[in-house]
Write an enzyme that holds these catalytic residues in place. Structure first.
Site, PDB file in Angstrom:
ATOM      1  N   CYS A   1       0.791  -1.585  -0.057  1.00  0.00           N
ATOM      2  CA  CYS A   1       0.170   0.140   0.049  1.00  0.00           C
ATOM      3  C   CYS A   1       0.496   1.111  -0.198  1.00  0.00           C
ATOM      4  O   CYS A   1       1.027   2.016  -0.940  1.00  0.00           O
ATOM      5  CB  CYS A   1      -0.576  -0.052   1.216  1.00  0.00           C
ATOM      6  SG  CYS A   1      -2.448  -1.001   1.476  1.00  0.00           S
TER       7      CYS A   1
ATOM      8  N   GLU B   1       3.586   1.669   1.951  1.00  0.00           N
ATOM      9  CA  GLU B   1       5.439   1.035   2.734  1.00  0.00           C
ATOM     10  C   GLU B   1       6.407   1.113   1.933  1.00  0.00           C
ATOM     11  O   GLU B   1       6.672   0.585   1.351  1.00  0.00           O
ATOM     12  CB  GLU B   1       5.335  -0.132   3.609  1.00  0.00           C
ATOM     13  CG  GLU B   1       3.526  -0.988   4.147  1.00  0.00           C
ATOM     14  CD  GLU B   1       2.633  -1.299   3.621  1.00  0.00           C
ATOM     15  OE1 GLU B   1       2.159  -0.722   2.518  1.00  0.00           O
ATOM     16  OE2 GLU B   1       2.837  -2.221   3.195  1.00  0.00           O
TER      17      GLU B   1
END
Lengths: 796, 320
Positions: free
Chosen positions: A439, A441
């Site tokens: 997502c 990171e």
């Protein structure tokens, strides 16, 4: 830094071949493939005497040699994950009880449907019989302290992702695999092996890992060889001379890569694909991220310039994009609520800085954006890095893609992320070389085991417990410490202290749960192929799972920052500042889920300042609520010798996590969703997108170095014309100058979504960005669709 | 206190603070169709015209007005019990109604209505308070080439307050725009010229008799003011709200475009398609919407009329 004059290259739309492949993709319903499960079970039965890492290598060898392979019409990039396109293999070694329990529901559940034949079910049941008591899940459960498991079951946090599945969430050294070939990996492992002194017990331990690396890499080379043989035989049978030449070329390439260094762009894309594919056959962890594809692939593209037509190069990329989307993973029914839309979270990022700090934009940066426009699929997750030197032309191209309404690219801020990574101990060059996993990171690829999606921490539930002396309203059980309640608080400081005490208690349990799962993977599921492409595993002679990577982290996410903040703000403002409300009234209203006290709910909703409106009062409290979580997480260390680092993003876990949280003082009804990422609560950001992003930027994004996520939705008219692109850039730039981390834009109308909900058939191709990833809207569960529709639409 | 929080209370006495104070009925951030870039739009209350299609009917009357939004109401009836004038009671149909004659705008119902159903339109603000809100998005203005736009109602109907706001904006180096119907004394407009970067001038109809029918006022002064502004060197964008059956004839579009073409400082000619988004507000104010039966143009109609205008003037845009 001055923006250097980068121009967009000439870009090309989809070819006929691409269009045909896309049509075939959209018409294919995902299914379940039993082959991998059968092969690995057979292999495990044969290797019970061996050390685990060798068993894993031999299992991979058997799977790659035995699984069915195929080449589809018109394909130029080959390599399949399971027996059919979009079909998902099964990974019983991680967990299989849920698969067995849900076999009959897979084809008729509400989200992420998988077709499955009776024959497949029978084969799987037979395979699963072997695995009872042997999975990582069962081992992790045995290692977990009972309180930690209980809190997981009560959904105060959930470590479900790695509890039931492989870890994934990694980017390997694709550059090394493509430019040096897997033969060089085998050679390096051999060399390391020869240098071992077996009399030294520590060195003796490394032997099996290095042998496993050799077996696994050779297995991948042989796997490519199978495609070479298949392509050759198909060429021999092919009547069409053009296709025959293509098949012959495929055969040549598959004989060469990934074993040997790639030289042409086509070879490089094929080598990339084999590596990327096999990682997803070795384990079922998602978020295997190509990261800085434009950087490591550009040399091949540049070398081919003039020899290969630009539209052919674009076609190879577009076809690769379709291959990405063909990868699939089956999740349990509950997890499809949190991870809906067949997502694989394969993050591919363009632009940003090179290791020396100069701008990294090249032709491929633009072509990757174009591939997203040409294919309009939900994979890969496309991202762009923004820094002071980002060329205006790239910004503009990104804006044009954002405007298409697919939810990507996601924008990342070098100005915050690079310092955040430096603070986590990365070198300056490594920090500048960051990419994104899953997502949101950040990490440096090819040398990090980030364990980025370690857990979702339910900040809404913790808030509920903080107001109830640690008692779970849903079950009536005392699950947290006795930290005070609405009956006992005398000051707002008491409320904060209770929130802090509950957070500290459950973060500690979460760290224990995560570490138990982490150790279970090291013992039960080391991954030799994946490890061989991440520094320093070969040098250290141990797998990633055992701590072989250069950088190690564990990253659990707080979900519901806006709820925690707005709950505390409402109490502070309405109870203690304005005295409009007593704690007793609040207690009664919450206990009845506002039944008969709608007036109080309206007071909580409309009279308390809300995070997301550039209101300093509410924003300061939200910032503090986030900081408390982040600082607690920062205390812990994982078994691989790395630190825990917090993130603030939800995937779409805000829906299931909300479903266990009783009514809250932000005016939220019981069991309804939490806010998504660091975004404001749906409908509460009423001052427009500028106010919204200014609010969100006030949080400390640098401390949340595992990533934060902001979803910002625009009506399409907001982005019309060059002025619209200019305004979008202004919003992004201002958010980033003020310290934002990530932002992604949804550019679709509410009406469109409602219509898509009512007539899914007509909107099969509608892609929506759901908190960190894009998915087909019609594949989402209804409650998630509703959640997306309810998100404030920013118009003007 | 941001604009949203100001809605929680109303005090008529705010008017009499050291000022000048002005009556503002809305402040919208992230406006992108009113003068270029990302802007904050400040709506001043009170207008000399009575356009039948007005989408901000709450902007017409130059004083605060009570307004009830039925779909926000949770029927707690606190407003009824609290009203010192007993101006709020059930009407014949069982709906909550307001006796606007009795109501003395004390604001008690607004304070007690947590659901935001009872509202009073208009807050008396100082220029400093307006700028506090405008300042919030300065970075966005700088990044996008935006600024602040004063609209209405008719902003020039509160000349002292408008001027002090504009001076404050200019002192901050902001780009300023004023959206005006043009129906004001020339001296008022002339005094603004130094502190306004762009005038957005509405033009409703080129025929003065028809103009009076549609808006309640003739158009001579309006057209004269626009021409004088432009001749004096002020940048002007002309805006034609395109209303079906009212001003969308070929002759009027051509005449409007030709008028625009004669302005030496014209920056563009915007066609603003008619929409019905304001209809509910007429009802909430207790008034009848005169254009209830008028259907908006189709997209194709608007395009065709924009093309027609484009034959007579450059820089034609749709939607501002």
């Amino acid at each position: 830094m001055s923006q250097h004059q980068v121009q967009a290259p000439e870009l090309h739309g989809p070819t006929q071949r691409t269009t045909a492949a896309l049509a075939r993709f959209v018409d294919t319903t995902p299914s379940i493939c039993p082959e991998r499960a059968m092969l690995i079970t057979e292999s495990y039965k044969e290797t019970e005497a061996l050390p685990m890492v060798l068993r894993r290598a031999k299992a991979l060898e058997k799977i790659l040699a035995g699984m069915p392979i195929f080449i589809q019409d018109g394909e130029l990039i080959v390599g399949n994950q399971a027996s059919k396109p979009r079909s998902a293999p099964i990974f019983p070694e991680f967990s299989c009880k849920w698969v067995e329990a849900e076999l009959d529901r897979l084809a008729n559940r509400t989200a992420d449907v998988f077709l499955i034949s009776e024959e497949t079910k029978a084969k799987l049941r037979q395979a699963f019989a072997y695995w009872d008591g042997k999975t990582t899940n069962e081992f992790a459960a045995a290692m977990m302290p009972p309180q930690a498991l209980e809190a997981h079951n009560d959904v105060v946090y959930t470590v479900g992702n790695y509890f039931y599945n492989g870890v994934g969430h990694i980017s390997v050294d694709y550059d090394k695999a493509i430019s040096q070939g897997l033969s060089s990996v085998i050679a390096a492992a051999r060399q390391a092996l020869e240098a071992l002194d077996y009399a030294d017990a520590e060195q003796l331990k490394k032997r099996h890992f290095l042998e496993a690396v050799i077996i696994a890499n050779q297995a991948v080379i042989d796997f490519a060889g199978r495609f070479a043989t298949l392509a050759s035989s198909m060429a021999a049978d092919c009547a069409d001379p053009i296709r025959r030449d293509e098949l012959t070329e495929i055969a040549r390439i598959c004989r060469k890569v990934p074993a040997q260094p790639a030289e042409t762009f086509h070879e490089a894309v094929q080598a990339f694909w084999f590596v990327h594919l096999v990682i997803q056959i070795e384990s079922n962890g998602h978020s295997i991220s190509p990261m800085r594809f434009d950087q490591y692939m550009e040399p091949y593209h540049a070398r081919d310039k003039g020899r290969v037509l630009p539209e052919k190069a674009q076609e190879l990329l577009d076809l690769l994009w379709i291959k990405f989307a063909e990868l699939n993973k089956v999740r349990d029914e509950n997890s499809t609520m949190a991870f809906a839309g067949y997502p694989m979270f394969m993050n591919l990022i363009v632009g940003g800085q090179k290791r020396d700090g100069s701008d990294a934009t090249n032709d491929l940066s633009f072509m990757c954006l174009q591939a997203a426009a040409n294919t309009k699929l939900y994979a890969p997750s496309l991202s762009i890095r923004i820094h002071e030197g980002t060329p205006a032309a790239l910004y503009k191209k990104a804006g044009e893609i954002s405007r298409l309404g697919m939810g990507y690219p996601a924008y990342y801020n070098d100005r915050v992320i690079i310092p955040a990574l430096l603070a986590r101990g990365l070198t300056r060059e490594d920090a500048r070389d960051y990419g994104i996993i899953g997502c949101v990171e950040p990490q440096v690829g090819g040398k990090t085991e980030g364990w980025h999606d370690a857990a979702f921490f339910n900040m809404g539930k913790v808030m509920e417990l903080a107001l109830n002396d640690g008692v779970d309203k849903r079950t009536g059980k005392q699950i947290g410490p006795k930290s005070g309640s609405l009956e006992t608080f005398k000051t707002f400081d008491d409320v904060m202290a209770s929130y802090k005490a509950q957070t500290a208690y459950f973060v500690r349990l979460m760290a224990a749960a995560d570490n138990a799962v982490d150790m279970a993977h090291a013992i039960r599921c080391p991954l030799p192929f994946l490890s061989s492409l991440v520094d320093d595993c070969i040098a250290a002679g141990k797998s990633l799972q055992e701590g072989g990577a250069h950088y190690n982290f564990t990253g659990p996410q707080g979900v519901g920052v806006a709820n925690a903040g707005d709950c505390l703000t409402a109490i502070k403002k309405l109870v203690f500042d304005d005295r409009l409300l007593t704690l007793a009234e609040l207690r009664q209203a919450l206990d009845s889920d506002f039944e008969g006290r709608e007036d109080l709910r309206q007071m909580l909703l409309n009279r308390a300042p809300k995070y997301g409106n550039d209101d300093d009062y509410a924003d300061a409290v939200a910032k503090e609520a986030a900081r408390i979580y982040c600082e607690e997480v920062n205390r812990y260390v994982n078994p691989r010798g790395g630190r825990f680092q917090p993130g603030l993003y939800p995937a779409s876990a805000n829906v299931p996590l909300g479903s266990v949280v009783a009514a809250t003082p932000d005016g939220r009804k019981a069991w309804s969703p939490l806010a998504d990422g660091v975004s404001p609560i749906s409908g509460c950001d009423t001052c427009g997108p500028t106010a919204s992003v200014l609010s969100v930027a006030k949080l400390d994004h640098e401390i949340a170095s595992n990533g934060t996520l902001l979803n910002q939705k625009f009506h399409p008219t907001a982005l019309e014309g060059d002025q619209g692109l200019n305004n979008l850039k202004a919003v992004t730039e201002t958010y980033f100058q003020n310290g934002g981390f990530h932002v992604q834009y949804n550019v679709i109308s509410r009406e469109t979504l409602l219509e898509a909900q009512a007539q899914p058939e007509a909107y099969k191709n509608l892609v929506v960005r759901v908190a960190g990833y894009s998915a087909f809207f019609t594949a989402l569960d209804k409650s998630l669709q509703d959640d997306i529709i309810a998100r404030t639409e920013q118009t003007f | 206190m941001n604009w949203k929080q100001r809605q929680h209370t109303f005090r008529l006495s705010d008017r009499d603070r050291p000022g000048p104070t002005g009556l503002v009925f809305d402040i919208q951030r992230f406006a992108v169709h009113d003068g270029g870039g990302i802007r904050t739009l400040v709506f001043l209350k009170g207008c000399p015209l009575r356009c039948q299609w007005c989408q901000n009917p709450e902007s017409m009357f130059p004083g605060p007005e009570i307004l009830r939004i039925p779909h926000n109401c949770i029927s707690c009836v606190k407003c009824m019990t609290l009203c010192p004038q007993q101006a709020i009671c059930y009407d014949g149909g069982g709906e909550i109604g307001i006796d606007r004659v009795r109501c003395d705008l004390c604001g008690d119902c607004v304070t007690s209505c947590y659901a935001g159903s009872m509202t009073i339109v208009g807050r008396y603000l100082t220029a400093g308070e307006v700028m506090e809100e405008v300042d919030r998005d300065r970075k966005f203005y700088a990044e996008s080439g935006g600024g602040v736009t004063f609209s209405g109602g008719e902003p020039t109907a509160q000349p002292d307050f408008l001027l002090s706001c504009l001076r404050a904006a200019k002192a901050r180096g902001l780009h300023t725009a004023v959206e005006t119907c043009g129906h004001s004394p020339w001296e008022t407009l002339a005094a603004l010229r130094d502190v306004v970067d762009l005038f957005l001038c509405d033009i409703k109809h080129m025929d003065t008799a028809r103009h009076r029918e549609l808006t309640g006022m003739p158009n001579e002064r309006i057209l004269d003011n626009i021409a004088r502004l432009s001749q004096a060197g002020s940048a002007v964008r002309l805006r034609l709200p395109l209303v079906p059956g009212a001003n969308d004839s070929e002759a009027n579009i051509v005449a409007s475009a030709q008028f625009a073409a004669g302005l030496p400082t014209l920056e563009g000619f915007d066609i603003l398609p008619y929409h019905r988004l304001g209809e509910a507000k007429w009802r909430q104010l207790g008034r009848v919407y005169p254009m209830h039966d008028v259907a908006p143009h189709t997209r194709e109609d608007v395009l065709a009329k924009a093309c027609l205008a484009g034959q007579h003037v450059g820089g034609v845009g749709i939607g501002g």
